[in-house]
Design an enzyme around this catalytic site. Structure first.
Site, PDB file in Angstrom:
ATOM      1  N   TYR A 145       0.836  -1.202   0.000  1.00 45.49           N
ATOM      2  CA  TYR A 145       0.000   0.000   0.000  1.00 45.49           C
ATOM      3  C   TYR A 145       0.875   1.259   0.000  1.00 45.49           C
ATOM      4  CZ  TYR A 145      -3.765   3.208   1.322  1.00 45.49           C
ATOM      5  OH  TYR A 145      -4.673   4.235   1.357  1.00 45.49           O
ATOM      6  N   GLU A 147       4.045   1.787  -0.676  1.00 49.10           N
ATOM      7  CA  GLU A 147       4.911   2.029  -1.834  1.00 49.10           C
ATOM      8  C   GLU A 147       4.096   2.282  -3.104  1.00 49.10           C
ATOM      9  OE1 GLU A 147       7.683   2.918  -1.234  1.00 49.10           O
ATOM     10  OE2 GLU A 147       8.846   1.607   0.082  1.00 49.10           O
ATOM     11  N   ARG A 186     -11.256  -2.049   9.477  1.00 42.82           N
ATOM     12  CA  ARG A 186     -10.737  -0.794  10.020  1.00 42.82           C
ATOM     13  C   ARG A 186     -11.372  -0.509  11.371  1.00 42.82           C
ATOM     14  NH1 ARG A 186     -10.271   3.161   4.858  1.00 42.82           N
ATOM     15  NH2 ARG A 186     -12.029   1.941   4.124  1.00 42.82           N
ATOM     16  N   PHE A 191     -15.109  -1.252  15.764  1.00 41.74           N
ATOM     17  CA  PHE A 191     -15.590  -0.916  17.113  1.00 41.74           C
ATOM     18  C   PHE A 191     -17.117  -0.716  17.118  1.00 41.74           C
ATOM     19  CE2 PHE A 191     -11.391   1.043  18.980  1.00 41.74           C
ATOM     20  CZ  PHE A 191     -10.830  -0.220  19.013  1.00 41.74           C
ATOM     21  N   ASP A 271       2.525  -1.465  12.290  1.00 44.04           N
ATOM     22  CA  ASP A 271       1.389  -0.577  12.607  1.00 44.04           C
ATOM     23  C   ASP A 271       1.971   0.754  13.135  1.00 44.04           C
ATOM     24  OD1 ASP A 271      -1.795  -1.290  13.358  1.00 44.04           O
ATOM     25  OD2 ASP A 271      -0.960   0.422  14.439  1.00 44.04           O
TER      26      ASP A 271
HETATM   27  N1  UDP Z   1      -7.150  -1.409  15.388  1.00 38.54           N
HETATM   28  C1  UDP Z   1      -7.568  -1.974  16.584  1.00 38.54           C
HETATM   29  N2  UDP Z   1      -8.621  -2.839  16.571  1.00 38.54           N
HETATM   30  C2  UDP Z   1      -9.294  -3.164  15.419  1.00 38.54           C
HETATM   31  C3  UDP Z   1      -8.884  -2.570  14.201  1.00 38.54           C
HETATM   32  C4  UDP Z   1      -7.785  -1.695  14.228  1.00 38.54           C
HETATM   33  O1  UDP Z   1      -6.995  -1.711  17.649  1.00 38.54           O
HETATM   34  O2  UDP Z   1     -10.251  -3.964  15.483  1.00 38.54           O
HETATM   35  C5  UDP Z   1      -6.016  -0.450  15.409  1.00 38.54           C
HETATM   36  C6  UDP Z   1      -4.942  -0.703  14.366  1.00 38.54           C
HETATM   37  O3  UDP Z   1      -3.988  -1.619  14.843  1.00 38.54           O
HETATM   38  C7  UDP Z   1      -4.381   0.688  14.180  1.00 38.54           C
HETATM   39  C8  UDP Z   1      -5.589   1.604  14.393  1.00 38.54           C
HETATM   40  O4  UDP Z   1      -6.548   0.830  15.103  1.00 38.54           O
HETATM   41  O5  UDP Z   1      -3.415   0.977  15.161  1.00 38.54           O
HETATM   42  C9  UDP Z   1      -6.213   2.097  13.095  1.00 38.54           C
HETATM   43  O6  UDP Z   1      -6.408   0.983  12.262  1.00 38.54           O
HETATM   44  P1  UDP Z   1      -7.124   1.019  10.873  1.00 38.54           P
HETATM   45  O7  UDP Z   1      -7.070  -0.371  10.309  1.00 38.54           O
HETATM   46  O8  UDP Z   1      -8.466   1.633  10.995  1.00 38.54           O
HETATM   47  O9  UDP Z   1      -6.278   2.024   9.967  1.00 38.54           O
HETATM   48  P2  UDP Z   1      -4.710   2.357   9.818  1.00 38.54           P
HETATM   49  O10 UDP Z   1      -4.577   3.700  10.432  1.00 38.54           O
HETATM   50  O11 UDP Z   1      -3.868   1.333  10.551  1.00 38.54           O
HETATM   51  O12 UDP Z   1      -4.488   2.335   8.366  1.00 38.54           O
END
Ligand code: UDP
Length: 308
Positions: A145, A147, A186, A191, A271
Site C-alpha cells: 500500500y 509504496e 478498520r 468498534f 502498525d
Molecule cells: N485497530 C484496533 N482494533 C481493530 C482494528 C484496528 O486496535 O479492530 C487499530 C490498528 O492496529 C491501528 C488503528 O486501530 O493501530 C487504526 O487501524 P485502521 O485499520 O483503521 O487504519 P490504519 O490507520 O492502521 O491504516
C-alpha cells in the site's frame, strides 16, 4: 464540469460523487467492486448527470467523454483488504494511476490523486508535515500500500513536470463516516460493529498507538478545494485531533451507551505508533479545516450502521 472518478463506489468515492453532482457537475464513475459496493451509489442510479461503469483501472480506460477533471481514488484502502490483495494494490497505484493520468493528459483535464498518510510510514516526526519524507518499510506487510501510493505520487509529479499538467496530490489521514464497509477491518467499523453486537472491542497492541479521525464530508470538501488550487505538491487532509486507540474505544463506548469489555490482541506488523496531520498547509493554501466534531461524526456513522 465533467468528472471522471475511479473508486467511485468506495466509501470516499461515493461521497465525492454526491458532492460533485450537488455542485452541478456531471460524473462518470468507475469501480471494479474489489472493495467498493454497488449499494454506495445505488441512490444515484437514474440521476441524469451520473453514469456508472464497472471497470478495472489497471486495464485500458475506454469510457467515452471529454473530462475536465480526473480523480483517481481507486485503491484498496483498508489494511485487511490490501494485505489480502497486495498485487492488486500495487497495480492500482502504479498501472491504475498511469492509466488515469493518461485520460487527463488526453483531455487536458485536471488530475487529483488521493494519496495517504501511509507515505510517512511509522513516522519519526510528529505531527506529520508534508516535507517529511517518511519512515516506510519497503518490504514489510504494508509496503504494497505505502509504496504503491509513493509511486503514484512520483508518477503524478512526473506527469506534471513532463507535460505541464495541472495535478494535485492529497495525503489523506484516517477518515470515517457512513458507507464504510462494516467488515473491512478498520477500527471505526470494527468498534461500532462490536458495540452494536454487544461484543468485546478488540484493541490491537496496548492501545497506546494514536490516530486522528476526519469525518468524510470534511475530507471531501478538502479534496474539492485542493482540485481548484494551484498547489502541485502533496497536501495533508485530516483532522488534527489525536487520540490513542484506547481513548477512541472509550469514546465510542460512551457514545453508543455500551459497556462491553475490551480485549487486547497482537499489534499488526509495522502498525504506525503515532499519526496526526499537520494541516497548516491546507489551512493556508486551501482555507480548509475540518468542521465536524468527533461526537457528531460518530453519531452519524453509528446511525448508518444501525440502519444496515
Ligand atoms: N485497530 C484496533 N482494533 C481493530 C482494528 C484496528 O486496535 O479492530 C487499530 C490498528 O492496529 C491501528 C488503528 O486501530 O493501530 C487504526 O487501524 P485502521 O485499520 O483503521 O487504519 P490504519 O490507520 O492502521 O491504516
Amino acid at each position: 464540469m465533467h468528472h471522471l472518478i475511479s473508486g467511485a463506489a468506495g466509501f470516499i468515492g461515493s461521497h465525492l460523487c454526491d458532492r460533485l453532482l450537488a455542485d452541478g457537475g456531471s460524473v462518470v464513475a468507475v469501480d471494479n467492486f474489489i472493495t467498493g459496493s454497488r449499494k454506495n451509489v445505488a441512490h444515484l442510479e437514474g440521476h441524469p448527470q451520473f453514469q456508472f461503469h464497472e471497470l478495472d483501472v489497471t486495464t485500458p480506460i475506454t469510457v467515452a467523454g471529454k473530462f475536465d477533471c480526473v480523480w483517481h481514488l481507486a485503491s484498496l484502502a483498508s489494511p485487511m483488504a490490501y494485505l489480502a490483495h497486495p498485487i492488486e494494490t500495487l497495480e492500482s497505484g502504479s498501472t491504475g494511476t498511469r492509466n488515469m493520468l493518461e485520460v487527463a493528459r488526453r483531455d487536458g483535464a485536471r488530475f487529483l490523486l488521493t494519496s495517504t498518510s501511509e507515505c510517512y510510514g511509522d513516522p519519526l516526526e510528529h505531527p506529520q508535515v508534508e516535507t517529511y519524507w517518511g519512515n516506510v518499510n519497503p518490504v514489510g506487510m504494508r509496503s504494497c500500500y505505502d509504496e504503491s501510493k509513493r509511486y503514484a505520487e512520483a508518477m503524478t509529479m512526473a506527469y506534471h513536470r513532463t507535460y505541464g499538467m495541472r495535478t494535485n496530490i492529497a495525503r489523506i489521514f484516517n477518515t470515517y463516516g457512513p458507507r464504510m464497509a462494516l467488515n473491512d477491518g478498520r477500527v471505526v467499523p470494527a468498534f461500532i460493529d462490536q458495540g452494536l453486537r454487544g461484543a468485546a472491542m478488540t484493541i490491537f497492541g496496548d492501545g497506546s498507538q494514536t490516530r486522528s479521525f476526519c469525518y468524510v464530508t470534511d475530507l471531501v470538501d478538502g479534496l474539492v478545494r485542493l482540485s481548484q488550487s494551484e498547489e502541485r505538491f502533496p497536501v495533508n487532509l485530516g483532522n488534527p485531533v489525536e487520540l490513542t486507540i484506547l481513548e477512541f474505544a472509550e469514546r465510542i463506548k460512551r457514545l453508543m451507551g455500551v459497556n462491553g469489555e475490551i480485549v487486547f490482541e497482537p499489534l499488526p506488523q509495522d502498525d504506525p505508533k503515532r499519526r496526526q496531520p499537520d494541516i497548516s498547509k491546507a489551512r493556508g493554501v486551501l482555507g480548509w479545516e475540518p468542521r465536524v466534531g468527533l461526537e457528531d461524526g460518530l453519531r452519524e456513522t453509528v446511525g448508518y450502521f444501525k440502519g444496515l
